[in-house]
Design a protein around this motif. Structure first.
Motif, PDB file in Angstrom:
ATOM      1  N   GLU A 112       0.834  -1.207   0.000  1.00 20.99           N
ATOM      2  CA  GLU A 112       0.000   0.000   0.000  1.00 20.99           C
ATOM      3  C   GLU A 112       0.866   1.253   0.000  1.00 20.99           C
ATOM      4  O   GLU A 112       0.558   2.234  -0.694  1.00 20.99           O
ATOM      5  N   VAL A 113       1.932   1.228   0.794  1.00 18.49           N
ATOM      6  CA  VAL A 113       2.840   2.383   0.827  1.00 18.49           C
ATOM      7  C   VAL A 113       3.524   2.545  -0.527  1.00 18.49           C
ATOM      8  O   VAL A 113       3.697   3.672  -1.018  1.00 18.49           O
ATOM      9  N   TYR A 147       7.336  -4.658  -7.960  1.00 15.33           N
ATOM     10  CA  TYR A 147       6.234  -3.716  -8.191  1.00 15.33           C
ATOM     11  C   TYR A 147       6.771  -2.328  -8.540  1.00 15.33           C
ATOM     12  O   TYR A 147       6.304  -1.686  -9.492  1.00 15.33           O
ATOM     13  N   LEU A 148       7.768  -1.868  -7.784  1.00 16.40           N
ATOM     14  CA  LEU A 148       8.311  -0.527  -8.008  1.00 16.40           C
ATOM     15  C   LEU A 148       9.067  -0.444  -9.336  1.00 16.40           C
ATOM     16  O   LEU A 148       9.049   0.605 -10.004  1.00 16.40           O
ATOM     17  N   ILE A 149       9.697  -1.538  -9.752  1.00 17.96           N
ATOM     18  CA  ILE A 149      10.343  -1.580 -11.070  1.00 17.96           C
ATOM     19  C   ILE A 149       9.280  -1.488 -12.162  1.00 17.96           C
ATOM     20  O   ILE A 149       9.415  -0.729 -13.129  1.00 17.96           O
ATOM     21  N   GLN A 150       8.211  -2.251 -11.974  1.00 21.47           N
ATOM     22  CA  GLN A 150       7.104  -2.230 -12.938  1.00 21.47           C
ATOM     23  C   GLN A 150       6.508  -0.837 -13.066  1.00 21.47           C
ATOM     24  O   GLN A 150       6.138  -0.397 -14.163  1.00 21.47           O
ATOM     25  N   PHE A 173       6.763   9.466   9.032  1.00 24.30           N
ATOM     26  CA  PHE A 173       6.873   8.019   9.219  1.00 24.30           C
ATOM     27  C   PHE A 173       5.515   7.404   8.915  1.00 24.30           C
ATOM     28  O   PHE A 173       4.483   7.923   9.346  1.00 24.30           O
ATOM     29  N   ILE A 174       5.517   6.284   8.194  1.00 26.63           N
ATOM     30  CA  ILE A 174       4.262   5.619   7.873  1.00 26.63           C
ATOM     31  C   ILE A 174       4.400   4.111   8.001  1.00 26.63           C
ATOM     32  O   ILE A 174       5.399   3.524   7.598  1.00 26.63           O
ATOM     33  N   LEU A 175       3.403   3.495   8.607  1.00 25.10           N
ATOM     34  CA  LEU A 175       3.295   2.036   8.651  1.00 25.10           C
ATOM     35  C   LEU A 175       1.805   1.707   8.664  1.00 25.10           C
ATOM     36  O   LEU A 175       1.090   2.043   9.605  1.00 25.10           O
ATOM     37  N   LEU A 176       1.346   1.071   7.607  1.00 20.77           N
ATOM     38  CA  LEU A 176      -0.079   0.772   7.442  1.00 20.77           C
ATOM     39  C   LEU A 176      -0.337  -0.709   7.697  1.00 20.77           C
ATOM     40  O   LEU A 176      -0.892  -1.419   6.860  1.00 20.77           O
ATOM     41  N   SER A 177       0.059  -1.166   8.854  1.00 21.23           N
ATOM     42  CA  SER A 177      -0.031  -2.586   9.182  1.00 21.23           C
ATOM     43  C   SER A 177      -1.467  -3.079   9.171  1.00 21.23           C
ATOM     44  O   SER A 177      -2.386  -2.415   9.667  1.00 21.23           O
ATOM     45  N   ASN A 221      -7.644   3.560   5.249  1.00 22.77           N
ATOM     46  CA  ASN A 221      -7.294   2.941   3.967  1.00 22.77           C
ATOM     47  C   ASN A 221      -6.215   3.751   3.256  1.00 22.77           C
ATOM     48  O   ASN A 221      -5.758   4.790   3.759  1.00 22.77           O
ATOM     49  N   LYS A 222      -5.854   3.279   2.071  1.00 20.14           N
ATOM     50  CA  LYS A 222      -4.775   3.887   1.284  1.00 20.14           C
ATOM     51  C   LYS A 222      -5.102   5.315   0.875  1.00 20.14           C
ATOM     52  O   LYS A 222      -4.218   6.191   0.892  1.00 20.14           O
TER      53      LYS A 222
END
Length: 276
Positions: A121-122, A154-157, A185-189, A232-233
């Motif tokens: 998600e991040v 995913y990031l390459i894509q 700082f972000i963590l979307l656990s 959510n995202k």
């Protein structure tokens, strides 16, 4: 569990059981035949012990609700938030830790790199931000795990691999440099985290935080004061765009005021007060 097999009544009267993760829930919820005896021993230890100590109100409520007759244990239960070393976690903005990516807005995550930590998600948020704001954002992820290759692919894509840095390990006493010099700082656990230690560490270093409004995370983040709670995202993306509205000094003051056990002396005092 093993020790409790050899405890007599006198030893149990001076025993504290400390709950801090998912282990207790896994034992209590288990229906496997092989766990029946272990579960019985564990519940007996909880019943006979002098006190039960939990790292959050969320975990306390969760565990006691799962134990038959758990409401009778509330008087011997206490929440003591996890110790944070304020001599390590404090603002350190003089560092050049992000010198190689200067000029970018730094999004920081410190986490195990596993699927349910919400890291994809991040990554999706990073791509959205850079598409809209001409590659102004860079994501630094500290941690390792079996989900790393999925994130990288995913990031390459999405052609954002140049805007992502993964550092597999950083010594604990060096983390404050990273926290202090990030923009957020972000963590979307997606776990129901018992607590949120990394959010506290970041706030003590003066960097606002974003986390999901679930589990014990909402005992760490006061929405709009030291960061934002999101569902959510899309809400996380909006939070990033409004992160500059969070005052760093206010964030530090909030966590210090709310969690006054951020040193060994006060932490020990809190435990001893309950024991006596």
């Amino acid at each position: 569990i093993v020790c409790s097999l050899f405890f007599n009544k006198k030893l149990f009267r001076s025993t504290s059981i400390y709950f801090h993760g998912s282990e207790a829930e896994e034992i209590i919820n288990s229906s496997r035949f092989s766990m029946i005896l272990i579960k019985r021993i564990y519940l007996n230890a909880i019943k006979k012990s002098r006190q039960l100590i939990f790292v959050s109100n969320f975990l306390q409520n969760k565990i006691l609700k799962k134990i038959i007759g758990g409401e009778h244990y509330i008087n011997k239960s206490k929440v003591v938030y996890t110790l944070v070393d304020t001599k390590i976690f404090l603002p350190n903005r003089k560092s050049n830790i992000f010198k190689s990516i200067s000029g970018k807005k730094i999004i920081l995550t410190v986490s195990r790199v596993v699927e349910k930590k919400g890291l994809l998600e991040v990554a999706e948020i990073l791509c959205s931000l850079n598409n809209k704001f001409e590659n102004q954002y860079h994501w630094v992820l500290i941690g390792n795990g079996d989900y790393s290759s999925i994130l990288s692919n995913y990031l390459i894509q999405m052609k954002n691999e140049k805007h992502f840095t993964q550092i597999e390990f950083v010594e604990r006493d060096e983390l404050s440099e990273f926290y202090s010099n990030a923009n957020l700082f972000i963590l979307l656990s997606n776990y129901e985290e018992s607590f949120g230690l990394v959010y506290l560490e970041s706030c003590l270093c003066g960097t606002p935080v974003i986390g999901k409004d679930k589990g014990g995370v909402n005992e760490v983040i006061l929405d709009g004061i030291n960061g934002f709670l999101v569902k959510n995202k899309d809400e996380a993306l909006d939070a990033i765009l409004n992160i500059e509205n969070i005052d760093s000094a206010e964030a530090i003051n909030y966590v210090k005021k709310m969690y006054n056990n951020f040193n060994v002396e006060s932490y020990t005092h809190s435990l001893l007060n309950f024991s006596n």
